[in-house]
Design an enzyme around this catalytic site. Structure first.
Site, short mmCIF file in Angstrom:
data_model
loop_
_atom_site.label_atom_id
_atom_site.label_comp_id
_atom_site.label_asym_id
_atom_site.label_seq_id
_atom_site.Cartn_x
_atom_site.Cartn_y
_atom_site.Cartn_z
N GLY A 37 0.78 -1.18 0.00
CA GLY A 37 0.00 0.00 0.00
C GLY A 37 0.84 1.26 0.00
O GLY A 37 1.33 1.65 1.03
N THR A 38 0.98 1.90 -1.15
CA THR A 38 1.72 3.14 -1.28
C THR A 38 1.29 3.80 -2.58
O THR A 38 0.90 3.12 -3.52
CB THR A 38 3.25 2.90 -1.32
OG1 THR A 38 3.64 2.20 -0.14
CG2 THR A 38 4.03 4.19 -1.41
N THR A 39 1.37 5.14 -2.64
CA THR A 39 1.10 5.83 -3.90
C THR A 39 2.21 6.82 -4.16
O THR A 39 2.96 7.19 -3.25
CB THR A 39 -0.27 6.54 -3.86
OG1 THR A 39 -0.68 6.88 -5.19
CG2 THR A 39 -0.21 7.80 -3.02
N THR A 51 1.98 6.77 1.97
CA THR A 51 1.65 5.36 2.16
C THR A 51 0.86 5.14 3.44
O THR A 51 0.97 5.92 4.39
CB THR A 51 2.93 4.50 2.20
OG1 THR A 51 2.58 3.11 2.26
CG2 THR A 51 3.79 4.86 3.41
#
Length: 569
Positions: free
Chosen positions: A384-386, A403
């Site tokens: 889960g990270t952008t 994140t």
């Protein structure tokens, strides 16, 4: 005669614009940033708006319950704002009971009973995203904060149709949705997946999150870290055995580093975050590689990849041995990035890899002995990270990684808030007495490394990636492909990469078999990722976005296999 099926790869077209560009992991988040630019805002306004918006659209990847880093150049001011998750004040080195398993979870730490450090109420660290993003806006934004948050508020309140990538994130975490009632209630309204056919598409609405975002727009970070929202978040967490407190929330402050960590690479200046993240690992990798004429070796040749892999492995060896929160461990920061140490380590690279790569001794270049020495925290093998990047018509540039850690972070949404909380405690080594063990108020070593690359004309490239431990090699290779091989951003993202973040080197199956054989002959342990994984977007090599500015305007590239989208003005 049986034959293997032919797998067709798809690519995205490079985005081009005269002067400004926004590239994020979703079309609506990108357009939130463009809306700020169209309203007279700058790159900071656009980046902050996009970051709040993507947290609504991709709650499995990022959001206000997480943390990250923002690298900026605004006018003649450049630096880094750090807002990673932080260990709560009640965190203790022995707070988790160990199972005796040597390696579990995506980070490969020793096993913890009930995976308490990986999900659930006890895995939550103090979130920093709101503090950091609002600090960036306070310093450099041009538009009112309420206008900057308006797109995110609208997406949460009015809803949006989840893209296929978002739906896949929800379906792939079905087990977590079943375990945590509030997560299921928010993301599966009526107990159903938020999806429908072309005619009757289901809109996902998050009204409670909209209320929180609206409050931040009106009252700034204090609306989140103090008062009713902070009380609602922490009271539910503590009622269920978690340790995050109102004091943790109220005391959180982002870090601001003028210039950040800067270094030279082949005639350019690269800026990344300093200290306990992957910025210094990216720095060490590229400083080592700066001594090689990689452009003359040829892109993805055996010589070029041998040089790159060797540099990356040397950087990783020192990373796990030395890096930690400087407030809690004595770290040779200056020695690690000194020219003398770089030259010494580079000299150890030969034509053949001889066994495992060991850490060096940068204390010599630091000019002193360490005040204390702690055993290394060496995880085994790492959702889960952008990441998003923005440039504007004034030449400003921003690169943000944010994140919540694993997919949907801790899995916890404190009742009535709509905020998906991180599982930032997973970053810590759960074994006491080591260099990245748990401590109250400590910043864990993380993998984020957003970057800006500058030449004499200003910001040339804004780049970063999501993808856990694989981020570092992904970002540094994007820089190499653009700087040394004159690739456009989309071409560089779609071209084959390698990853050195595990004991073996993962390679793209599209690499020339003769090159792979030559690398193996030089002592590299190579693991070729199955073609079907690459073609389907399996996140083996992390997921980058990049913007490159040139004499003909700005160009952007994004991950072909996510809902990532770039658009300019």
């Amino acid at each position: 005669m049986n034959s293997q099926p032919t797998i067709t790869r798809v690519v995205k077209e490079e985005a081009r614009a005269p002067s400004a560009m926004v590239a994020t992991k979703d079309r609506e988040a990108t357009r939130a940033g463009l809306r700020m630019l169209a309203q007279g805002g700058n790159a900071i306004d656009a980046a902050v708006a996009s970051c709040f918006a993507i947290g609504v659209i991709e709650p499995a990847s990022s959001g206000i319950g997480g943390g990250g880093y923002l690298v900026y150049q605004v006018g003649d001011q450049g630096g880094v704002i750090g807002f990673p998750m932080k260990g709560p004040l009640s965190a203790k080195p022995d707070m988790y009971e160990l199972t005796g398993e040597a390696a579990t979870g995506s980070f490969g730490w020793p096993g913890v009973v009930n995976d308490d450090n990986i999900e659930g109420f006890r895995s939550i660290a103090t979130p920093g995203a709101v503090a950091g993003l609002c600090e960036a806006h306070r310093r450099f934004g041009k538009l009112p904060l309420s206008e900057v948050l308006a797109p995110a508020v609208s997406l949460a309140r009015d809803g949006f149709v989840p893209n296929l990538f978002g739906l896949n994130q929800i379906s792939s975490t079905a087990g977590m949705l079943m375990r945590y009632d509030e997560l299921r209630r928010v993301l599966m309204p009526g107990g159903n997946m938020p999806m429908g056919d072309v005619v009757d598409r289901v809109v996902l609405k998050q009204p409670e999150l909209a209320n929180v975002l609206e409050a931040i727009g009106k009252g700034g970070p204090d609306a989140f870290y103090k008062g009713d929202i902070a009380k609602a978040i922490t009271s539910d967490i503590q009622a269920n055995g978690g340790i995050l407190s109102e004091e943790d929330m109220a005391n959180y402050e982002p870090k601001v580093w003028d210039k950040g960590l800067e270094f030279k690479y082949h005639g350019h200046t690269v800026r990344v975050p300093p200290f306990a993240c992957a910025g210094i690992t990216s720095t060490m990798t590229l400083k080592l590689l700066d001594g090689f004429d990689v452009s003359s070796m040829g892109h993805n040749s055996a010589d070029m990849l041998h040089a790159y892999i060797s540099c990356a492995r040397l950087a990783y060896a020192d990373r796990f041995q030395y890096l930690a929160d400087p407030a809690f461990a004595d770290v040779p920061w200056n020695g690690l990035v000194s020219d003398e140490y770089t030259e010494l380590r580079r000299a150890s690279i030969s034509d053949r890899m001889n066994g495992s790569v060991e850490a060096g001794n940068p204390w010599v270049q630091e000019g002193r002995e360490p005040t204390s020495v702690l055993p290394a925290s060496r995880p085994a093998e790492d959702k889960g990270t952008t990441h998003l990047v923005v440039t504007d018509s004034e030449g400003n540039g921003v690169s943000i990684t944010n994140t919540i850690m694993s997919g949907f972070g801790s899995g916890i949404i404190p009742k009535g808030t709509g905020v998906v909380m991180n599982n930032g405690m997973m970053w810590f080594d759960p074994v006491p007495g080591r260099i990245n063990s748990i401590a109250p108020g400590r910043l864990p070593l993380n993998n984020m490394t957003p970057a800006l690359v500058m030449d004499r004309n200003g910001v040339k490239m804004a780049v970063g990636a999501s993808g856990g431990r694989r981020i570092t090699n992904c970002v540094t290779q994007q820089i190499v492909k653009v700087i040394d091989f004159d690739m456009g951003p989309q071409e560089s993202i779609d071209s084959p990469r390698v990853d050195c973040s595990t004991p073996h080197t993962s390679v793209d199956p599209r690499l020339d078999p003769a090159v792979v054989a030559a690398l193996e002959a030089r002592g590299h342990e190579i693991h070729s990722i199955p073609e079907s994984f690459i073609a389907s977007g399996f996140p083996t090599f992390a997921s980058p976005v990049a913007i490159v500015r040139g004499s003909d305007g700005v160009r952007a590239g994004v991950d072909t296999f996510q809902a990532a989208y770039a658009e300019g003005l």
